[in-house]
Design a protein around this motif. Sequence first.
Motif, PDB file in Angstrom:
ATOM      1  N   ASP A 264      34.980  35.270  10.939  1.00  0.00           N
ATOM      2  CA  ASP A 264      35.635  36.298  11.749  1.00  0.00           C
ATOM      3  C   ASP A 264      36.632  35.660  12.708  1.00  0.00           C
ATOM      4  O   ASP A 264      37.626  36.268  13.083  1.00  0.00           O
ATOM      5  N   VAL A 265      36.332  34.419  13.112  1.00  0.00           N
ATOM      6  CA  VAL A 265      37.158  33.710  14.094  1.00  0.00           C
ATOM      7  C   VAL A 265      37.381  32.281  13.610  1.00  0.00           C
ATOM      8  O   VAL A 265      36.449  31.626  13.162  1.00  0.00           O
ATOM      9  N   VAL A 266      38.629  31.828  13.698  1.00  0.00           N
ATOM     10  CA  VAL A 266      38.949  30.430  13.431  1.00  0.00           C
ATOM     11  C   VAL A 266      39.438  29.832  14.742  1.00  0.00           C
ATOM     12  O   VAL A 266      40.383  30.342  15.353  1.00  0.00           O
ATOM     13  N   ILE A 267      38.771  28.769  15.174  1.00  0.00           N
ATOM     14  CA  ILE A 267      39.135  28.094  16.416  1.00  0.00           C
ATOM     15  C   ILE A 267      39.830  26.796  16.023  1.00  0.00           C
ATOM     16  O   ILE A 267      39.207  25.931  15.411  1.00  0.00           O
TER      17      ILE A 267
ATOM     18  N   LEU B 103      44.182  25.121  22.420  1.00  0.00           N
ATOM     19  CA  LEU B 103      43.183  25.760  21.583  1.00  0.00           C
ATOM     20  C   LEU B 103      43.783  27.057  21.058  1.00  0.00           C
ATOM     21  O   LEU B 103      44.292  27.867  21.836  1.00  0.00           O
ATOM     22  N   TYR B 104      43.770  27.229  19.741  1.00  0.00           N
ATOM     23  CA  TYR B 104      44.281  28.444  19.131  1.00  0.00           C
ATOM     24  C   TYR B 104      43.084  29.215  18.588  1.00  0.00           C
ATOM     25  O   TYR B 104      42.364  28.723  17.726  1.00  0.00           O
ATOM     26  N   VAL B 105      42.846  30.402  19.107  1.00  0.00           N
ATOM     27  CA  VAL B 105      41.728  31.233  18.687  1.00  0.00           C
ATOM     28  C   VAL B 105      42.311  32.382  17.867  1.00  0.00           C
ATOM     29  O   VAL B 105      43.045  33.218  18.387  1.00  0.00           O
ATOM     30  N   ARG B 106      42.002  32.361  16.559  1.00  0.00           N
ATOM     31  CA  ARG B 106      42.580  33.346  15.653  1.00  0.00           C
ATOM     32  C   ARG B 106      41.475  34.232  15.092  1.00  0.00           C
ATOM     33  O   ARG B 106      40.541  33.760  14.453  1.00  0.00           O
ATOM     34  N   PHE B 107      41.585  35.503  15.343  1.00  0.00           N
ATOM     35  CA  PHE B 107      40.627  36.481  14.836  1.00  0.00           C
ATOM     36  C   PHE B 107      41.137  37.041  13.520  1.00  0.00           C
ATOM     37  O   PHE B 107      42.340  37.282  13.369  1.00  0.00           O
TER      38      PHE B 107
ATOM     39  N   LYS C 118      37.801  40.452  23.713  1.00  0.00           N
ATOM     40  CA  LYS C 118      38.820  41.434  23.322  1.00  0.00           C
ATOM     41  C   LYS C 118      39.109  41.395  21.827  1.00  0.00           C
ATOM     42  O   LYS C 118      39.679  42.328  21.281  1.00  0.00           O
ATOM     43  N   ARG C 119      38.760  40.274  21.183  1.00  0.00           N
ATOM     44  CA  ARG C 119      38.966  40.095  19.745  1.00  0.00           C
ATOM     45  C   ARG C 119      40.434  40.145  19.357  1.00  0.00           C
ATOM     46  O   ARG C 119      40.795  40.688  18.310  1.00  0.00           O
ATOM     47  N   GLU C 120      41.278  39.564  20.189  1.00  0.00           N
ATOM     48  CA  GLU C 120      42.701  39.435  19.895  1.00  0.00           C
ATOM     49  C   GLU C 120      43.041  37.949  19.880  1.00  0.00           C
ATOM     50  O   GLU C 120      42.597  37.197  20.739  1.00  0.00           O
ATOM     51  N   SER C 121      43.832  37.525  18.909  1.00  0.00           N
ATOM     52  CA  SER C 121      44.213  36.117  18.792  1.00  0.00           C
ATOM     53  C   SER C 121      45.026  35.681  19.999  1.00  0.00           C
ATOM     54  O   SER C 121      45.821  36.457  20.533  1.00  0.00           O
TER      55      SER C 121
END
Length: 124
Positions: free
Chosen positions: A95-98, A105-109, A21-24
Amino acid sequence: MIKTYFQNRITGAEFASLVEKRESFVLESVGDLDGAVDICTTTVASLGMIWRIDDNRPIWQDDVSSFMPGPLHLIYVLWRVGKDLLHRGLALNPDVVIVERPQSLYVRFRSSPAPATRNQSSVG
């Protein structure tokens, strides 16, 4: 607003669809952090995106370094800073910082830049 999900309530396929979805988002109660990172990086790679993993989990060397004499502690701190700068330099604009945290786990787009609009005014 960043949504929070719990790993024990979603399947691996649902987790992969969250990444697509490419949402943080934040994933809490992660039992297998390495497995979750593997799913995330595999999905991000399949989308053709660049990622960086930041590990914010505490390590035992940080605890031990507080007992080191001043000069050794300074050398350790400089080593950690240099290692971090090198790590960040390998993926300058991901593009993504994990971000790995203890049990989460924080996935930031990266937010995509706003489309350029051209002001079309008539010249008289």
